[in-house]
Design a protein around this motif. Structure first.
Motif, short mmCIF file in Angstrom:
data_model
loop_
_atom_site.label_atom_id
_atom_site.label_comp_id
_atom_site.label_asym_id
_atom_site.label_seq_id
_atom_site.Cartn_x
_atom_site.Cartn_y
_atom_site.Cartn_z
N VAL A 66 0.84 -1.20 0.00
CA VAL A 66 0.00 0.00 0.00
C VAL A 66 0.88 1.25 0.00
N ALA A 67 1.98 1.20 0.76
CA ALA A 67 2.89 2.35 0.81
C ALA A 67 3.50 2.63 -0.56
N VAL A 68 3.85 1.57 -1.30
CA VAL A 68 4.39 1.74 -2.65
C VAL A 68 3.34 2.37 -3.56
N LEU A 69 2.08 1.90 -3.44
CA LEU A 69 1.01 2.44 -4.28
C LEU A 69 0.79 3.94 -4.05
N VAL A 70 1.08 4.39 -2.84
CA VAL A 70 0.89 5.82 -2.52
C VAL A 70 2.18 6.61 -2.78
N ALA A 71 3.30 6.13 -2.25
CA ALA A 71 4.54 6.90 -2.26
C ALA A 71 5.16 7.03 -3.65
N LEU A 72 5.12 5.95 -4.43
CA LEU A 72 5.77 5.99 -5.74
C LEU A 72 5.09 6.95 -6.72
N PRO A 73 3.77 6.89 -6.88
CA PRO A 73 3.12 7.89 -7.76
C PRO A 73 3.31 9.31 -7.25
N LEU A 74 3.32 9.47 -5.92
CA LEU A 74 3.53 10.81 -5.36
C LEU A 74 4.92 11.32 -5.68
#
Length: 254
Positions: free
Chosen positions: A59-67
């Motif tokens: 979930v962190a990757v799904l949020v942090a990477l696009p950001l």
């Protein structure tokens, strides 16, 4: 350089020797008794621990990477400062406090534990990804444009390969931190090996403590080496060599 390599190897051998002595001593004292007497419970707790780490990190990757991708685009670079500071603020909160805070917001169980770990994972992934994309040589991007590449091709064929080292480095940091922090999920009914660790602390029972703490440590080492392998596969050879040379220069200067 040779002297530095010798010292590094000596320190490594010393550390491995200390770990081997510790494992031998704990085994000879019968501190792993619960691993084979309660193997069913152990594998259940291990599965819960791994699930906590993987779900929260995903979930962190799904949020942090696009950001990170968003704030490193030329039009939105001003947002990077604000986003980084918000992420830094979240990271300054003690992990146990974050877990406790989730009780009042989401109650107890697996979901609040995952959300608490997610908050703690976002910063290293975001920060490293943003640094990776920002460090891509503009000349490479210009060369891609000169070759007639479309923006999407430049992103996937130029930016992503060159930022892969930093991105996976952030993911490694986040997952290793999560493996340790996931033990606190015990306090809000999230499951995991924290049950044995804190049971051992509460009962002054080293067999429970060691049977929980050592597998957590080995799990963190496993994920670290696994992601190192992924990092090696995804990072271009030239980038790996340049990063290694930069690290050696920095270490030698220090």
């Amino acid at each position: 350089m040779k002297t530095q390599a010798i010292v590094t190897n000596c320190v490594r051998i010393l550390l491995f020797s200390l770990v081997a002595v510790f494992l031998y001593w704990t085994a000879s004292e019968g501190m792993y008794v619960h691993l084979y007497e309660s193997s069913g419970e152990f594998f259940r707790l291990l599965g819960e621990h791994v699930a906590l780490v993987l779900v929260s990190s995903f979930v962190a990757v799904l949020v942090a990477l696009p950001l990170a991708i968003f704030v490193t685009r030329p039009k939105f670079r001003r947002a990077e400062w604000i986003t980084s500071n918000v992420a830094n603020l979240a990271q300054t909160i003690p992990s146990l406090a974050v877990v406790a805070l989730m009780i009042g917001i989401l109650g107890i169980g697996f979901v609040p534990a995952v959300f608490a770990l997610f908050i703690y994972s976002v910063l290293p992934i975001f920060r490293n990804a943003a640094a990776g994309f920002s460090s891509v040589n503009p000349d490479l991007i210009d060369a891609g444009r000169g070759m007639g590449m479309k923006p999407i091709d430049i992103f996937f064929k130029v930016e992503v390969p060159n930022a892969a080292y930093a991105i996976i480095g952030g993911l490694r940091t986040a997952i290793v931190l999560n493996v340790g922090t996931a033990a606190f999920a015990y306090f809000i009914g999230g499951g995991g090996l924290g049950l044995w660790i804190f049971t051992g602390i509460e009962l002054y029972d080293n067999s429970y403590l060691i049977s929980g703490a050592v597998p957590v440590t080995l799990l963190a080492i496993f994920f670290d080496y696994l992601l190192r392998g992924v990092e090696r596969l995804l990072t271009p050879k030239g980038m790996r060599v340049s990063k290694k040379q930069a690290h050696l220069k920095t270490t030698a200067t220090a």
